[in-house]
Design a protein around this motif. Sequence first.
Motif, PDB file in Angstrom:
ATOM      1  N   UNK A 251       0.856  -1.359  -0.125  1.00  0.00           N
ATOM      2  CA  UNK A 251       0.089   0.087   0.125  1.00  0.00           C
ATOM      3  C   UNK A 251       0.945   1.312   0.009  1.00  0.00           C
ATOM      4  N   UNK A 252       0.463   2.334  -0.907  1.00  0.00           N
ATOM      5  CA  UNK A 252       1.149   3.441  -0.934  1.00  0.00           C
ATOM      6  C   UNK A 252       0.694   4.321   0.234  1.00  0.00           C
ATOM      7  N   UNK A 253       1.803   5.266   0.790  1.00  0.00           N
ATOM      8  CA  UNK A 253       1.529   6.218   1.807  1.00  0.00           C
ATOM      9  C   UNK A 253       2.168   5.738   3.214  1.00  0.00           C
ATOM     10  N   UNK A 254       2.421   6.632   3.869  1.00  0.00           N
ATOM     11  CA  UNK A 254       3.208   6.225   5.170  1.00  0.00           C
ATOM     12  C   UNK A 254       2.160   6.279   6.291  1.00  0.00           C
ATOM     13  N   UNK A 255       1.072   6.847   6.168  1.00  0.00           N
ATOM     14  CA  UNK A 255       0.143   6.923   7.347  1.00  0.00           C
ATOM     15  C   UNK A 255      -1.272   6.531   6.843  1.00  0.00           C
ATOM     16  N   UNK A 256      -2.002   5.843   7.792  1.00  0.00           N
ATOM     17  CA  UNK A 256      -3.673   5.437   7.577  1.00  0.00           C
ATOM     18  C   UNK A 256      -4.281   5.984   8.560  1.00  0.00           C
ATOM     19  N   UNK A 257      -5.533   6.672   8.580  1.00  0.00           N
ATOM     20  CA  UNK A 257      -6.504   6.798   9.639  1.00  0.00           C
ATOM     21  C   UNK A 257      -7.629   6.203   9.115  1.00  0.00           C
ATOM     22  N   UNK A 258      -8.195   5.286  10.008  1.00  0.00           N
ATOM     23  CA  UNK A 258      -9.265   4.626   9.584  1.00  0.00           C
ATOM     24  C   UNK A 258     -10.497   5.073  10.707  1.00  0.00           C
ATOM     25  N   UNK A 259     -11.576   5.892  10.425  1.00  0.00           N
ATOM     26  CA  UNK A 259     -12.378   6.367  11.312  1.00  0.00           C
ATOM     27  C   UNK A 259     -13.608   5.321  11.445  1.00  0.00           C
ATOM     28  N   UNK A 260     -14.116   5.045  12.430  1.00  0.00           N
ATOM     29  CA  UNK A 260     -15.235   4.032  12.639  1.00  0.00           C
ATOM     30  C   UNK A 260     -16.307   4.501  13.592  1.00  0.00           C
ATOM     31  N   UNK A 261     -17.384   4.175  13.588  1.00  0.00           N
ATOM     32  CA  UNK A 261     -18.314   4.360  14.351  1.00  0.00           C
ATOM     33  C   UNK A 261     -19.284   3.216  15.278  1.00  0.00           C
ATOM     34  N   UNK A 262     -19.299   3.404  16.576  1.00  0.00           N
ATOM     35  CA  UNK A 262     -19.700   2.437  17.311  1.00  0.00           C
ATOM     36  C   UNK A 262     -20.680   1.604  16.913  1.00  0.00           C
ATOM     37  N   UNK A 312     -14.417  15.908  11.501  1.00  0.00           N
ATOM     38  CA  UNK A 312     -13.714  16.622  10.811  1.00  0.00           C
ATOM     39  C   UNK A 312     -12.303  17.020  11.139  1.00  0.00           C
ATOM     40  N   UNK A 313     -12.424  17.389  12.418  1.00  0.00           N
ATOM     41  CA  UNK A 313     -11.036  17.773  13.044  1.00  0.00           C
ATOM     42  C   UNK A 313     -10.181  16.832  13.123  1.00  0.00           C
ATOM     43  N   UNK A 314     -10.853  15.486  13.382  1.00  0.00           N
ATOM     44  CA  UNK A 314      -9.752  14.392  13.338  1.00  0.00           C
ATOM     45  C   UNK A 314      -9.003  14.231  12.084  1.00  0.00           C
ATOM     46  N   UNK A 315      -9.840  14.091  10.910  1.00  0.00           N
ATOM     47  CA  UNK A 315      -9.220  14.175   9.565  1.00  0.00           C
ATOM     48  C   UNK A 315      -8.350  15.188   9.224  1.00  0.00           C
ATOM     49  N   UNK A 316      -8.827  16.261   9.800  1.00  0.00           N
ATOM     50  CA  UNK A 316      -7.859  17.861   9.399  1.00  0.00           C
ATOM     51  C   UNK A 316      -6.618  17.507  10.184  1.00  0.00           C
ATOM     52  N   UNK A 317      -6.462  17.158  11.509  1.00  0.00           N
ATOM     53  CA  UNK A 317      -5.369  16.819  11.891  1.00  0.00           C
ATOM     54  C   UNK A 317      -4.434  15.888  11.608  1.00  0.00           C
ATOM     55  N   UNK A 318      -5.028  14.712  11.100  1.00  0.00           N
ATOM     56  CA  UNK A 318      -4.206  13.787  10.475  1.00  0.00           C
ATOM     57  C   UNK A 318      -3.430  14.174   9.159  1.00  0.00           C
ATOM     58  N   UNK A 319      -4.379  15.198   8.358  1.00  0.00           N
ATOM     59  CA  UNK A 319      -3.362  15.648   7.141  1.00  0.00           C
ATOM     60  C   UNK A 319      -2.496  16.516   7.618  1.00  0.00           C
ATOM     61  N   UNK A 320      -2.583  17.317   8.660  1.00  0.00           N
ATOM     62  CA  UNK A 320      -1.578  18.271   8.965  1.00  0.00           C
ATOM     63  C   UNK A 320      -0.643  17.548   9.894  1.00  0.00           C
TER      64      UNK A 320
END
Length: 322
Positions: A251-262, A312-320
């Motif tokens: 898989x390309x990329x150094x980091x992956x964020x997976x968001x899930x809902x309970x 949204x804040x979590x995804x934004x923080x991951x990107x930055x």
Amino acid sequence: MDTKISTLSDEVAHDYSPYLKIYKDGRVERIAGIDSVPPSLDPRTGVESKDVVISPEKDVSARIFIPKTTTTSTVQKLPLLVYFHGGAFCIETPFSRSYHNFLNELVAEANVVAVSVHYRRAPEHPLPIAYEDSWESIKWAVSHFEGKGPEEWLNSNVDYNKVFFGGDSAGANIAHHMALRVSSEGLGGPKIVGLALIHPYFWGSEPIGSEETRVERRVMAEAIWRFACPTTSGSDDPLINPAKDPNLGKLSGDRVLVCVAEKDGLKDRGWYYQELLEKSGWRGTVEVDEIKEEDHVFHMLKPTCDNALLLIKKVASFINQA
């Protein structure tokens, strides 16, 4: 006495309400995700958007979003997020109100340039067409790498050393496969940094976790997949089950964020994806973030709730993230 004679055109062959219906004459009636809003300068976030055509022959296009900072600075180059919308590969577009508003919020919070891809949808265009359209869209976006592409917003504002793929549900599935394809085909100079996968649509024939007791959701998840991809080998097709993909570790990329809902029936697949990546030999880092008391794509249904803003804040923080 009046009698109504039923015709083939009003006989339903497949009823996937409240999403879509397929009639016996082949007609497709989409019920959800059919609204659309024009591109705009959003007065609240300051994000500006425009629509571009990528392939007129295939009806592949995109909506581009740029944050307010691009109008006040000509120096800073911003990360690029190529985003793929959800909707079971069958409904929704980047132009629907929910996705337009979501990208406005995310682009403003993350201070990124976003390309929201309009790929052709099943059942008129069954998988793997959406994957091919998405790949063509990525190649179009990164063709601006040297500042000589057809779209000035991408020529002037993007740092192509900071490219991210993202998506929700079926779109997260697409983002995953686009990152795999980069590993095999490459993109030239641009660098894929990471993936942001929101409630990814992965599946498998063997139930895991809470799937054991969620029979109805299992039936629905499997039916949607076979409907969208009629040529599939089933729920263990590598296109839907990463556990069956021998190339996962590439898989390309150094980091992956997976968001899930309970409360999401796909939640356990998100956690399992982390486990699979860590065991695959992939050398990056993967993080799972679970939001409690929420269900699948809740942020589209309740876009102003606290948890949607938190996502949204979590995804934004991951990107930055440095």
